[in-house]
Design an enzyme around this catalytic site. Structure first.
Site, PDB file in Angstrom:
ATOM      1  N   ARG A  94      11.093  -2.002  11.097  1.00 14.03           N
ATOM      2  CA  ARG A  94      10.083  -1.661  11.978  1.00 14.03           C
ATOM      3  C   ARG A  94       9.892  -2.701  13.435  1.00 14.03           C
ATOM      4  O   ARG A  94      10.120  -3.796  13.081  1.00 14.03           O
ATOM      5  CB  ARG A  94       8.911  -1.338  11.315  1.00 14.03           C
ATOM      6  CG  ARG A  94       8.736  -0.032  10.692  1.00 14.03           C
ATOM      7  CD  ARG A  94       7.518  -0.105   9.701  1.00 14.03           C
ATOM      8  NE  ARG A  94       6.271  -0.678  10.045  1.00 14.03           N
ATOM      9  CZ  ARG A  94       5.249  -0.289   9.387  1.00 14.03           C
ATOM     10  NH1 ARG A  94       5.221   0.287   8.199  1.00 14.03           N
ATOM     11  NH2 ARG A  94       4.038  -0.947   9.679  1.00 14.03           N
ATOM     12  N   LYS A 125       0.867  -1.149  -0.105  1.00 16.36           N
ATOM     13  CA  LYS A 125      -0.089  -0.150  -0.034  1.00 16.36           C
ATOM     14  C   LYS A 125       0.856   1.327   0.117  1.00 16.36           C
ATOM     15  O   LYS A 125       0.526   2.147  -0.793  1.00 16.36           O
ATOM     16  CB  LYS A 125      -0.845  -0.088   1.339  1.00 16.36           C
ATOM     17  CG  LYS A 125      -1.838  -1.144   1.178  1.00 16.36           C
ATOM     18  CD  LYS A 125      -2.918  -1.062   2.632  1.00 16.36           C
ATOM     19  CE  LYS A 125      -2.111  -0.981   3.803  1.00 16.36           C
ATOM     20  NZ  LYS A 125      -1.485  -2.427   4.050  1.00 16.36           N
ATOM     21  N   ARG A 175      11.913  -5.594   4.921  1.00 14.31           N
ATOM     22  CA  ARG A 175      11.436  -4.258   4.729  1.00 14.31           C
ATOM     23  C   ARG A 175      12.377  -3.304   5.621  1.00 14.31           C
ATOM     24  O   ARG A 175      12.701  -3.596   6.648  1.00 14.31           O
ATOM     25  CB  ARG A 175      10.115  -3.765   5.087  1.00 14.31           C
ATOM     26  CG  ARG A 175       9.792  -2.361   5.153  1.00 14.31           C
ATOM     27  CD  ARG A 175       8.423  -2.052   5.310  1.00 14.31           C
ATOM     28  NE  ARG A 175       7.804  -2.699   6.403  1.00 14.31           N
ATOM     29  CZ  ARG A 175       6.334  -2.441   6.477  1.00 14.31           C
ATOM     30  NH1 ARG A 175       5.602  -1.901   5.408  1.00 14.31           N
ATOM     31  NH2 ARG A 175       5.444  -2.983   7.631  1.00 14.31           N
ATOM     32  N   ARG A 214      -9.863   0.935   8.383  1.00 15.62           N
ATOM     33  CA  ARG A 214      -9.166  -0.610   8.812  1.00 15.62           C
ATOM     34  C   ARG A 214     -10.327  -1.347   9.526  1.00 15.62           C
ATOM     35  O   ARG A 214     -10.005  -2.576   9.761  1.00 15.62           O
ATOM     36  CB  ARG A 214      -8.026  -0.588   9.627  1.00 15.62           C
ATOM     37  CG  ARG A 214      -7.021  -0.726   9.072  1.00 15.62           C
ATOM     38  CD  ARG A 214      -5.658  -0.757  10.204  1.00 15.62           C
ATOM     39  NE  ARG A 214      -4.455  -1.368   9.917  1.00 15.62           N
ATOM     40  CZ  ARG A 214      -3.625  -0.759   9.272  1.00 15.62           C
ATOM     41  NH1 ARG A 214      -3.856   0.477   8.670  1.00 15.62           N
ATOM     42  NH2 ARG A 214      -2.387  -1.417   9.107  1.00 15.62           N
TER      43      ARG A 214
END
Ligand code: AP5
Length: 209
Positions: free
Chosen positions: A152, A13, A122, A88
């Site tokens: 993260r 996204k 990531r 969400r």
């Protein structure tokens, strides 16, 4: 055009929204990024959100809705925006319907095995917020600005599993929600690269234009 990006964690996204915002010249509004900024700045909202995010849980609806409402009232949203990670839950979607008219809900449909590999690889830039996969990186720093890259906290395997479970329970029902409104378009993503998948996202968007 007011666009909602739907899709599980790691569907791409943020990656695709960053490209599309430049092409359409409209802002990307990522609630995840807004919370991460609030955490860095140690605001009360950030400190509250951190308790949920660290476990891979959703921040309470009323907190997110108030934050998005304020953001959508800013002048740069007047000609459209891409909502990345909001709504969400059905309650968030209903609240959004009272403050905005959504033109397209773009569902980035991505299998779980692709997601796990993407999230574990990531890296995010601490300076510019850019998102990269380790497979795209040549050095240790951000290829866009040279900033420091980090993993993260919520991309650790146990937390990713919880995020996927919560996606299925709380967010996947939005696919039906937007389909019933006649504004859903789905891009079935593959394990191909970003270019290949961005083309699928654009085709799904154009199908609704
Ligand atoms: P948020 O930041 O929104 O996380 P998310 O939805 O889980 O989405 P991600 O950012 O993990 O994934 P993405 O789909 O953007 O994928 P990306 O482009 O980075 O939210 C974090 C937390 O905040 C939530 O868990 C919750 O606690 C809270 N929160 C946020 N919004 C909320 C709300 N509305 N209500 C309640 N709580 C909320 O791509 C992933 C990786 O894959 C990257 O490394 C990328 O480079 C790579 N990649 C992408 N596409 C490709 C491709 N085609 N090929 C190869 N690599 C690719």
């Amino acid at each position: 055009m007011n666009i909602v990006f739907l899709g599980p964690p790691g569907a791409g996204k943020g990656t695709h929204a960053q490209r599309l915002m430049k092409e359409l010249n409209i802002p990307q509004i990522s609630t995840g990024d807004m919370f991460r900024r609030a955490i860095r700045e140690q605001t009360p909202t950030g400190m509250d959100a951190k308790r949920y995010m660290d476990k891979g849980e959703l921040v309470p609806d009323e907190v997110v809705v108030a934050m998005v409402k304020e953001r959508l009232a800013e002048p740069d949203c007047a000609n459209g925006y891409i909502l990345d990670g909001f709504p969400r839950t059905v309650a968030q979607a209903e609240a959004l319907d009272t403050i905005a008219k959504i033109d397209v809900a773009l569902n980035i449909d991505t299998p779980d095995e692709i997601i796990i590999s993407r999230l574990s690889g990531r890296r995010v830039c601490a300076a510019c917020g850019g998102t990269f996969h380790v497979s795209m990186l040549k050095g240790e720093n951000c290829p866009a600005c040279g900033g420091e890259l980090f993993l993260r906290d919520d991309d650790k395997p146990a937390t990713v599993k919880n995020r996927l479970d919560i996606y299925q329970e709380k967010t996947a029902p939005l696919i039906d929600y937007y389909e019933k409104k006649g504004i859903l378009s789905t891009a079935k993503c593959t394990d191909g690269g970003v270019e290949e998948n961005y083309a699928l996202v654009k085709a799904a968007l154009n199908a609704m234009a």
